[in-house]
Design a protein around this motif. Structure first.
Motif, PDB file in Angstrom:
ATOM      1  N   GLU A  50       0.711  -1.338  -0.076  1.00  0.00           N
ATOM      2  CA  GLU A  50      -0.105  -0.064  -0.020  1.00  0.00           C
ATOM      3  C   GLU A  50       0.667   1.232  -0.164  1.00  0.00           C
ATOM      4  O   GLU A  50       0.376   2.289  -0.095  1.00  0.00           O
ATOM      5  N   ARG A  51       2.095   1.179   0.034  1.00  0.00           N
ATOM      6  CA  ARG A  51       3.027   2.446   0.008  1.00  0.00           C
ATOM      7  C   ARG A  51       4.442   2.036  -0.305  1.00  0.00           C
ATOM      8  O   ARG A  51       4.747   0.913  -0.146  1.00  0.00           O
ATOM      9  N   ILE A  52       5.052   3.021  -0.213  1.00  0.00           N
ATOM     10  CA  ILE A  52       6.587   3.071  -0.801  1.00  0.00           C
ATOM     11  C   ILE A  52       7.471   3.722   0.477  1.00  0.00           C
ATOM     12  O   ILE A  52       7.014   4.659   1.200  1.00  0.00           O
ATOM     13  N   LEU A  69       0.534   4.390  -1.832  1.00  0.00           N
ATOM     14  CA  LEU A  69       0.321   4.087  -3.404  1.00  0.00           C
ATOM     15  C   LEU A  69      -1.014   4.327  -3.756  1.00  0.00           C
ATOM     16  O   LEU A  69      -2.078   4.169  -2.772  1.00  0.00           O
ATOM     17  N   PRO A  70      -1.523   4.735  -4.875  1.00  0.00           N
ATOM     18  CA  PRO A  70      -2.822   4.881  -5.398  1.00  0.00           C
ATOM     19  C   PRO A  70      -3.826   3.503  -5.636  1.00  0.00           C
ATOM     20  O   PRO A  70      -4.779   3.679  -5.667  1.00  0.00           O
ATOM     21  N   GLU A  71      -3.018   2.615  -5.553  1.00  0.00           N
ATOM     22  CA  GLU A  71      -3.411   1.110  -5.763  1.00  0.00           C
ATOM     23  C   GLU A  71      -2.502   0.123  -5.239  1.00  0.00           C
ATOM     24  O   GLU A  71      -1.262   0.525  -5.155  1.00  0.00           O
ATOM     25  N   PRO A  72      -3.021  -1.075  -4.840  1.00  0.00           N
ATOM     26  CA  PRO A  72      -2.022  -1.987  -4.129  1.00  0.00           C
ATOM     27  C   PRO A  72      -1.035  -2.516  -5.052  1.00  0.00           C
ATOM     28  O   PRO A  72      -1.365  -2.719  -6.528  1.00  0.00           O
ATOM     29  N   ASP A  75       2.272  -7.621  -7.005  1.00  0.00           N
ATOM     30  CA  ASP A  75       3.379  -8.383  -7.757  1.00  0.00           C
ATOM     31  C   ASP A  75       4.217  -7.300  -8.738  1.00  0.00           C
ATOM     32  O   ASP A  75       3.848  -6.063  -8.649  1.00  0.00           O
ATOM     33  N   LEU A  76       4.886  -7.861  -9.465  1.00  0.00           N
ATOM     34  CA  LEU A  76       5.724  -6.820 -10.212  1.00  0.00           C
ATOM     35  C   LEU A  76       4.781  -6.127 -11.336  1.00  0.00           C
ATOM     36  O   LEU A  76       4.783  -4.782 -11.396  1.00  0.00           O
ATOM     37  N   SER A  77       3.836  -6.751 -11.992  1.00  0.00           N
ATOM     38  CA  SER A  77       3.065  -5.929 -12.994  1.00  0.00           C
ATOM     39  C   SER A  77       2.212  -4.864 -12.077  1.00  0.00           C
ATOM     40  O   SER A  77       2.027  -3.701 -12.521  1.00  0.00           O
ATOM     41  N   SER A  78       1.723  -5.105 -10.939  1.00  0.00           N
ATOM     42  CA  SER A  78       0.467  -4.181 -10.171  1.00  0.00           C
ATOM     43  C   SER A  78       1.392  -3.110  -9.582  1.00  0.00           C
ATOM     44  O   SER A  78       1.183  -2.089  -9.334  1.00  0.00           O
ATOM     45  N   ALA A  79       2.887  -3.613  -9.089  1.00  0.00           N
ATOM     46  CA  ALA A  79       3.667  -2.569  -8.853  1.00  0.00           C
ATOM     47  C   ALA A  79       4.154  -1.374  -9.784  1.00  0.00           C
ATOM     48  O   ALA A  79       4.077  -0.426  -9.451  1.00  0.00           O
ATOM     49  N   ARG A  80       4.516  -1.961 -10.979  1.00  0.00           N
ATOM     50  CA  ARG A  80       4.811  -0.944 -11.956  1.00  0.00           C
ATOM     51  C   ARG A  80       3.658  -0.263 -12.316  1.00  0.00           C
ATOM     52  O   ARG A  80       3.714   1.148 -12.473  1.00  0.00           O
ATOM     53  N   ALA A  82       1.072   0.734 -10.212  1.00  0.00           N
ATOM     54  CA  ALA A  82       1.170   1.672  -9.125  1.00  0.00           C
ATOM     55  C   ALA A  82       2.157   2.934  -9.180  1.00  0.00           C
ATOM     56  O   ALA A  82       1.675   3.981  -8.994  1.00  0.00           O
ATOM     57  N   LEU A  83       3.186   2.581  -9.347  1.00  0.00           N
ATOM     58  CA  LEU A  83       4.450   3.347  -9.507  1.00  0.00           C
ATOM     59  C   LEU A  83       4.267   4.562 -10.827  1.00  0.00           C
ATOM     60  O   LEU A  83       4.549   5.669 -10.624  1.00  0.00           O
ATOM     61  N   VAL A  84       3.584   3.991 -11.894  1.00  0.00           N
ATOM     62  CA  VAL A  84       3.488   4.868 -12.854  1.00  0.00           C
ATOM     63  C   VAL A  84       2.324   5.671 -12.607  1.00  0.00           C
ATOM     64  O   VAL A  84       2.221   6.806 -12.940  1.00  0.00           O
ATOM     65  N   HIS A  85       1.169   5.223 -11.967  1.00  0.00           N
ATOM     66  CA  HIS A  85      -0.105   6.019 -11.682  1.00  0.00           C
ATOM     67  C   HIS A  85       0.468   6.862 -10.534  1.00  0.00           C
ATOM     68  O   HIS A  85       0.181   8.257 -10.753  1.00  0.00           O
ATOM     69  N   LEU A  86       1.414   6.549  -9.858  1.00  0.00           N
ATOM     70  CA  LEU A  86       2.057   7.714  -8.663  1.00  0.00           C
ATOM     71  C   LEU A  86       2.644   8.747  -9.385  1.00  0.00           C
ATOM     72  O   LEU A  86       2.489  10.215  -8.924  1.00  0.00           O
ATOM     73  N   ALA A  87       3.401   8.369 -10.426  1.00  0.00           N
ATOM     74  CA  ALA A  87       4.251   9.523 -11.035  1.00  0.00           C
ATOM     75  C   ALA A  87       3.343  10.420 -11.626  1.00  0.00           C
ATOM     76  O   ALA A  87       3.434  11.788 -11.735  1.00  0.00           O
ATOM     77  N   HIS A  88       2.062   9.744 -12.384  1.00  0.00           N
ATOM     78  CA  HIS A  88       1.368  10.843 -13.242  1.00  0.00           C
ATOM     79  C   HIS A  88       0.608  11.801 -11.917  1.00  0.00           C
ATOM     80  O   HIS A  88       0.292  12.769 -12.444  1.00  0.00           O
ATOM     81  N   LEU A  89       0.087  11.138 -10.980  1.00  0.00           N
ATOM     82  CA  LEU A  89      -0.419  12.000  -9.969  1.00  0.00           C
ATOM     83  C   LEU A  89       0.531  13.071  -9.484  1.00  0.00           C
ATOM     84  O   LEU A  89       0.252  14.209  -9.135  1.00  0.00           O
ATOM     85  N   ALA A  90       2.019  12.816  -9.183  1.00  0.00           N
ATOM     86  CA  ALA A  90       2.739  13.469  -8.859  1.00  0.00           C
ATOM     87  C   ALA A  90       3.085  14.856  -9.722  1.00  0.00           C
ATOM     88  O   ALA A  90       3.115  15.921  -9.255  1.00  0.00           O
ATOM     89  N   ARG A  91       3.124  14.552 -10.939  1.00  0.00           N
ATOM     90  CA  ARG A  91       3.458  15.492 -11.951  1.00  0.00           C
ATOM     91  C   ARG A  91       2.274  16.630 -12.059  1.00  0.00           C
ATOM     92  O   ARG A  91       2.232  17.688 -12.175  1.00  0.00           O
ATOM     93  N   LYS A  92       0.986  15.668 -11.996  1.00  0.00           N
ATOM     94  CA  LYS A  92      -0.455  16.622 -12.152  1.00  0.00           C
ATOM     95  C   LYS A  92      -0.404  17.568 -10.732  1.00  0.00           C
ATOM     96  O   LYS A  92      -0.523  18.727 -10.926  1.00  0.00           O
TER      97      LYS A  92
END
Length: 103
Positions: A50-52, A69-72, A75-80, A82-92
């Protein structure tokens, strides 16, 4: 859901990749989701479901920072994802901060 760390091998792969290839994104997370003044660098040290956890250098001192994290990340796929989604939220969020400071 309990906030468990990712399985060791998968978590290490994500951590190594983020630290080696996306240090700028980690710093964007800090700028967007904390009030730390003038962070110099950020290193991903753990990824949970749920977080980093980041080690952030500010004025030469290390500080730990947890970011939800914006979503759980299960595993590798869901972590990727979640981190991409977090990057989009951060940039916004950073764009909104810049827009409000320009007014």
């Amino acid at each position: 859901m309990t906030d468990q760390p990712m399985e060791r091998n998968q978590g290490n792969r994500v951590i190594d990749h983020m630290n080696e290839d996306h240090a700028d994104t980690l710093l964007e997370y800090v700028h967007a989701f904390s009030d730390l003044e003038a962070p110099q660098s950020a290193t991903l040290i753990a990824i949970y479901q749920e977080r980093i956890l980041l080690d952030v250098k500010v004025a030469g001192e290390s500080q730990e920072l947890l970011i939800d994290l914006p979503e759980p990340a299960l595993d590798l796929s869901s972590a990727r994802h979640a981190l991409v989604h977090l990057a989009h939220l951060a940039r916004k969020k950073l764009a909104e901060k810049q827009g409000s400071s320009a007014e």
